[in-house]
Design an enzyme around this catalytic site. Structure first.
Site, PDB file in Angstrom:
ATOM      1  N   HIS A  85       4.467  35.941  -3.304  1.00 42.18           N
ATOM      2  CA  HIS A  85       4.158  36.825  -2.152  1.00 42.18           C
ATOM      3  C   HIS A  85       3.590  36.439  -1.239  1.00 42.18           C
ATOM      4  O   HIS A  85       2.561  36.959  -0.523  1.00 42.18           O
ATOM      5  CB  HIS A  85       3.363  38.101  -3.028  1.00 42.18           C
ATOM      6  CG  HIS A  85       4.034  39.173  -2.892  1.00 42.18           C
ATOM      7  ND1 HIS A  85       3.870  40.109  -1.797  1.00 42.18           N
ATOM      8  CD2 HIS A  85       4.908  39.912  -3.632  1.00 42.18           C
ATOM      9  CE1 HIS A  85       4.633  41.417  -2.121  1.00 42.18           C
ATOM     10  NE2 HIS A  85       5.153  41.085  -3.187  1.00 42.18           N
TER      11      HIS A  85
ATOM     12  N   TYR B  33      -1.340  40.806  -5.948  1.00 37.96           N
ATOM     13  CA  TYR B  33      -0.848  39.591  -5.442  1.00 37.96           C
ATOM     14  C   TYR B  33      -1.958  38.578  -4.732  1.00 37.96           C
ATOM     15  O   TYR B  33      -2.785  39.153  -4.117  1.00 37.96           O
ATOM     16  CB  TYR B  33       0.276  39.928  -4.173  1.00 37.96           C
ATOM     17  CG  TYR B  33       1.473  40.649  -4.794  1.00 37.96           C
ATOM     18  CD1 TYR B  33       2.414  39.890  -5.627  1.00 37.96           C
ATOM     19  CD2 TYR B  33       1.761  42.038  -4.245  1.00 37.96           C
ATOM     20  CE1 TYR B  33       3.108  40.436  -6.420  1.00 37.96           C
ATOM     21  CE2 TYR B  33       3.050  42.663  -5.047  1.00 37.96           C
ATOM     22  CZ  TYR B  33       3.645  41.845  -6.040  1.00 37.96           C
ATOM     23  OH  TYR B  33       4.889  42.436  -6.694  1.00 37.96           O
TER      24      TYR B  33
ATOM     25  N   ASP C 181      10.049  51.021  -5.204  1.00 45.57           N
ATOM     26  CA  ASP C 181      10.057  51.809  -3.768  1.00 45.57           C
ATOM     27  C   ASP C 181      11.689  51.303  -3.776  1.00 45.57           C
ATOM     28  O   ASP C 181      12.054  51.487  -2.473  1.00 45.57           O
ATOM     29  CB  ASP C 181       9.147  51.481  -2.779  1.00 45.57           C
ATOM     30  CG  ASP C 181       9.111  49.951  -2.763  1.00 45.57           C
ATOM     31  OD1 ASP C 181       8.484  49.334  -3.548  1.00 45.57           O
ATOM     32  OD2 ASP C 181       9.351  49.238  -1.655  1.00 45.57           O
TER      33      ASP C 181
ATOM     34  N   HIS D 243       8.564  43.114 -15.333  1.00 40.45           N
ATOM     35  CA  HIS D 243       7.288  42.796 -14.456  1.00 40.45           C
ATOM     36  C   HIS D 243       6.163  42.957 -15.717  1.00 40.45           C
ATOM     37  O   HIS D 243       5.942  43.983 -16.525  1.00 40.45           O
ATOM     38  CB  HIS D 243       6.822  43.739 -13.524  1.00 40.45           C
ATOM     39  CG  HIS D 243       7.587  43.763 -12.252  1.00 40.45           C
ATOM     40  ND1 HIS D 243       6.952  43.782 -11.148  1.00 40.45           N
ATOM     41  CD2 HIS D 243       8.609  42.892 -11.927  1.00 40.45           C
ATOM     42  CE1 HIS D 243       7.907  43.880 -10.008  1.00 40.45           C
ATOM     43  NE2 HIS D 243       8.907  43.154 -10.662  1.00 40.45           N
TER      44      HIS D 243
ATOM     45  N   ASP E   8       5.999  35.255  -8.610  1.00 40.79           N
ATOM     46  CA  ASP E   8       6.113  35.687  -7.162  1.00 40.79           C
ATOM     47  C   ASP E   8       4.951  35.495  -6.439  1.00 40.79           C
ATOM     48  O   ASP E   8       3.600  35.839  -6.562  1.00 40.79           O
ATOM     49  CB  ASP E   8       6.414  37.296  -7.193  1.00 40.79           C
ATOM     50  CG  ASP E   8       6.461  37.753  -5.760  1.00 40.79           C
ATOM     51  OD1 ASP E   8       6.674  37.086  -4.616  1.00 40.79           O
ATOM     52  OD2 ASP E   8       6.936  39.032  -5.646  1.00 40.79           O
TER      53      ASP E   8
ATOM     54  N   HIS F 202      16.102  42.773  -4.499  1.00 37.93           N
ATOM     55  CA  HIS F 202      14.915  43.267  -4.473  1.00 37.93           C
ATOM     56  C   HIS F 202      15.184  44.540  -5.389  1.00 37.93           C
ATOM     57  O   HIS F 202      15.882  45.442  -4.949  1.00 37.93           O
ATOM     58  CB  HIS F 202      14.246  43.501  -3.367  1.00 37.93           C
ATOM     59  CG  HIS F 202      12.711  43.717  -3.115  1.00 37.93           C
ATOM     60  ND1 HIS F 202      12.434  44.440  -2.493  1.00 37.93           N
ATOM     61  CD2 HIS F 202      11.889  43.280  -3.910  1.00 37.93           C
ATOM     62  CE1 HIS F 202      11.039  44.566  -2.581  1.00 37.93           C
ATOM     63  NE2 HIS F 202      10.636  43.859  -3.573  1.00 37.93           N
TER      64      HIS F 202
END
Lengths: 401, 401, 401, 401
Positions: free
Chosen positions: A209, A154, A313, A123, A207, A309
């Site tokens: 999002h 985002y 997290d 990222h 992304d 993904h």
């Protein structure tokens, strides 16, 4: 027969990310699984401790398929992030245990390796194109072969100034404000800037999002065609399958979708109609390795690749599960990974290594990873409410993708 | 602006059914909502207390639509029975509160009544056709106009005898055993028996509860055509939308589906392709009155009627919500209700009345119902694992609809 | 890493059925797989010995997925019964080996058992309905719960008499003559007879074996509806996918298809459009366990069940592979098995047991089966040309399904 | 009636390419057919000698259609490269024989010539654009009107350098490595270079040979639009029919597909949905002239033209069969041919001539070609395993198109 003697959750937040781990113990060993739903960690932990543990103790740990169906159907209502993550914790732990009992890495149980390491993407974030470029170049220096580029949060940064109209619009409506138009245009500028500096060889990704109105996502996908993205991610919310047909009609930018998926009706048409190029499920949201390998098989039949993904997290246990699937699936595409902090590595001995743009599995049977529970206890989890998911448009309304 | 000052869950199990109620308090009143997911009640309660309460306190209770989207998106991953029920608890409470502030029943806020009471159907169960008939006749005597008939538990009774093969097959595979073939044939016999005795006027219904292989469900639907069911319910699991097309092609038995729904991709094709006649959502599983009235509007557009789920594990608050929707929707069809025990009525003053085959709302603004918290506390909830969802076929395998 | 040191075929014909077995040897063990294409056994054996052996020796036996793709693509042209069977021999042997190295049955590597034994169906053949009934009753006495009933050879018996026209039509056109009309009508009579005597509980099945013109197969499927077949098999040839849509449109008789499949485009539309109820691949024709478990996963997603092909010309090793898949797959339906002769059991210690209408796995890791090569050598294979596949219609033409 | 007295295979490898020829002898003549599956030649030869010969001897050689169906169905399992090539050897030989008996070229039996010679395309390969251009210019000087241009092997050259990551990735995974991204970009550069030098008149073609991920093939097809290819070949593997719809939607580059085809479900949708412009079957892979002329008729019905596969591993007999089809079909498009070495011409008297960019048939009845068996025996065939089909991506995984 390997009899389950105990099932319990472990909550820990090293490097400030709340993680949920499940430990399954049997009369002949133990296994670990990832059940992380970082936005609601304590609910998953209680689902495991109050409901799955009594359901499972005394049963045969060898029968993963049967136990998966049992867990899936036992609450009558199915799917959803809390229950699926709890199931995943147990499911991955059962596969980890089976590998340990077999003396084999999980990837060998799944069919053996198709490759030795998994191509990853990293990222790069920044407040302006130069900051993003700087982050990209740092990744390049570190050996990266693929980088996701984002400007701000985002949807990009907060468009609000001291404008009194804006203040009135926002009154009593806190949230993460952004302007979809400004966001869309700034992304094109960003890729102009980055591509000009890094050339064509580096894989670039982005992304959305779900931060755009549907046709604006189509616009962006088409405007980015000259930059030949590796993929463009999450153009629409997961219940808006029909818009993918429109998107596919208008652009050849490769599309990835799936981190929000937790229902087969979300991914089946995308895969069987070849509306996406990469299926990107968060595998604990599906319920673990058992459903993820079935999804990988479905995708393989239709020429769709996997790109599971892999944000902060996903615990190292979950990353190991991703990685073992990556190594075995013929139709693996790429693996997202942000990186692992020092505390995370301390809590999870055996965390996979990222090196030269690839992720490498640790040695050892099962998923090859353990948890140091003493260290884990030094990073307690506090339930909290997050802000970044409260995205609002300039007129004050929730963006409800 | 009505500012939320407190949000909390109340667990209670009068008449042995675990119920979850949410109470939202503001600076100018309070409301109650149903958040009952009886198989996992404590998870919903914690979702409310740990996550929704801090998210909501201080916000404006008037803005139900905005708060619904906020709750829906705040956990990032969406849908699923735990989170949707928690949202429902708050959502119904906000509608209840709004009614109280307006001095109006909720049905008036929703557009006003289309009818004064809601046609209901009752449940008749028994171990053999005579027992079921007896139960039907009792309902008839009580004024019922529609009765659902079932033999034994879902899928009928346990087919196991002292057969040693059967014992070996079941070894280490506990569950609720049934034979799909025996079940299918016995249902046809049951309706032959009941219809012969009660004539054609009484509405009869049946619930397959996903206990058949797909083509056997089609067979049953066709075999039951002569008995002119009001509807046949839940022929397939919620992710097998495609089989409804096959079913619809082969039979004109009216079909109801939806108590398991908690994802728009489950109901959208059923409604827009007119594959069902009745949409039967469990409205707290959708997230409350807000999404349920949108679903009713969608169904109306396609000539599909509503038949909201109304088992024991919908609290009287939830039944009141069903009923207020029933009274207002043009496309209301029928309402399921089993009945309310004495303890339940004690805990919930204002529980709707069932009379002459109809359900009648209580007087009073909002949903017209309150909770006696002292009484509620006398019926504590214990998390437990249920058996009836562990259905197994004669060969020992989980029936995995 | 487990290094492949030798790969070789073993031909044997116990009980007069030519079987092809593959033995893979590594530095730490060995495994066995079934590669039986009984109509062309020596071709498969040479494919293994001349081409796969030199391709594989020295490679890592752990990497089943990679080796499968390697074998699949190495000849450039793909699929087809000779090459797929050769691949299957190696693939099953690698899974058998992996199980032995893990000390686990193959079903545990595949996810563990969903059931302890597999429901089987047996074959009842006869020249007239009474003979078939007799065979059915013998199976019933032996505990069978499902029986496939056929009159004569496929398409029924030879309709030719001494009719001189018929003689002229047949001149120089030898073959297995039958009349499709006579066949179709006789099957309905057969089931009238059998069902009348055995009642409704026993599962009955029938195999059209592509012996009818398309619309006549639809007629038969509809005419058999009152007899509630467990399934009707192979209504059309494998390249006539489109006719299944017509069939499905007109009848609810459950349909099975797949023993002739060796190309994904044959099964994908049948499964994803839910045109069949049972997928019936001959798993060595697909290339072994690796593709079969992917197909099972695909079928599971669409509510289609498995009924793997299990005739005499699947070796006990192949039957063990079927059985290990049967025990683990959630969406298992039924397993075909004719039975194992004394010579077959002698050659293959560990051959699965059929008991009480179920097939039971042998103990032991891997597939649980070995080959006695000395015994095998006593039953040599002679290439020969078979007659029953030369079906002709009364006018002398090949029936070219 | 012409009675078959002998059927036998002849293996020969002039100019180092293993070829399989079938000779059918009757009481009144003989014919030759091509059965070349160069990757597995001995398997085809044994299929002919061990199985087709005993099936055919004594039958009537006039009845080609009947014998084709007989051979196709006799092994029960159908299609696939080994069996179809064996059938093709016999089928072409029967057509050759029939022509000889009629005293006519085969094209006359097929309906007579639509043209006198067949437009061909030649191959230009090179390590860089200049080398390819040089090869193109040599073909131009030789009269060529169409040239296929390729850089390096399929997928381009090996991307590996001395990079230690790459070495670790490749460990124990030998293969023909390439980079799909590098390949895709280099092809566009190649055509920029070649087109700039040769102008617009020369037909240029390119073969992707399934070496790209699906959306990258679409990208390439679109990026090549300005160069107006005669056709772009093999964008996807033969079982990924669905991707052709996506491709067709996004680009007007004419598409050819089919050298890998050996199943009707591969070509039927491509033709009937007009997803391709040229059907490019390898006619011995289909089973010879009998199925190829039916495929040509199907293609004609949908405005699709033929471009039969014509690499080194089609024998001169096979090329003659291609050519006779080319001369007669109204919808002929172009014929691939690389050229014939001296040894090949020595073994096969009557090999067609390539002149002025066209291929010309030899005089004489039948296919107009013979085999000198003494010369053929000087070039024996050795079974071997090929390397170029083991394509791997930079991460070490098999590219599994």
């Amino acid at each position: 027969m390997s009899t389950i003697t105990n099932v319990r959750s472990i909550l820990t937040a090293p490097d400030s990310v709340a993680l949920v781990i499940v430990r399954v113990e049997t009369d002949d060993g133990h296994g670990l699984g990832c059940a992380t739903f970082t936005q609601r960690p304590t609910l998953v932990a209680e689902a495991v401790d109050q409901y799955l543990a009594p359901l499972l103790v005394g049963r045969d740990a060898d029968r993963i398929e049967d136990l998966w169906q049992l867990m899936y159907l036992n609450a009558y209502w199915r799917n959803g992030p809390v229950l699926n993550n709890a199931i995943s914790g147990v499911d991955m732990a059962l596969w980890d245990l089976k590998g340990k009992l077999a003396g084999m890495p999980v990837y060998d149980l799944l069919g053996g390796r198709s490759r030795n390491a998994a191509l990853v993407y990293r990222h790069a974030n920044g407040r302006d194109p130069d900051e993003v470029l700087e982050a990209v170049e740092a990744h390049l220096a570190d050996g990266a072969r693929a980088v996701r580029c984002q400007l701000g949060g985002y949807g990009g940064s907060d468009p609000a100034g001291p404008d009194p109209t804006t203040r009135a619009l926002r009154e009593s409506l806190p949230g993460a404000y952004y302007s979809p138009d400004q966001y869309r245009r700034s992304v094109v500028d960003l890729f102009d800037h980055v591509r000009r500096h890094v050339g064509t060889e580096l894989h670039l990704l982005h992304d959305i999002h779900e931060r755009l109105a549907p046709m604006d996502a189509v616009r962006l996908a088409r405007d980015l065609e000259p930059h030949e993205l590796f993929f463009l991610e999450d153009p629409f919310p997961p219940d808006q399958v029909g818009w993918f047909r429109t998107l596919r009609h208008h652009t050849i930018t490769p599309i990835a979708m799936g981190e929000l998926h937790n229902h087969p009706l979300e991914w089946q048409p995308l895969v069987t109609e070849r509306l996406i190029d990469f299926v990107r499920a968060h595998i604990s949201q599906l319920g673990g390795i058992t459903p993820a390998r079935k999804l990988a098989a479905l995708a393989e039949a239709f020429g769709v690749r996997t790109a599971w993904h892999g944000p902060h997290d996903v615990s190292p246990v979950g990353h190991a599960a991703n990685l073992h699937l990556d190594l075995t699936a013929s139709n693996f595409g790429i693996q997202e990974v942000i990186g692992f902090g020092a505390a995370t590595r301390e809590v999870f001995p055996g965390t996979p290594e990222i090196r030269d743009g690839y992720m490498w599995p640790s040695a050892g049977p099962g998923l090859g990873i353990e948890i140091d529970e003493e260290a884990a206890a030094r990073y307690p989890v506090q339930p909290s409410v997050i802000g970044w998911t409260q995205s609002r448009w300039p007129d004050g309304s929730m963006w409800t993708p």
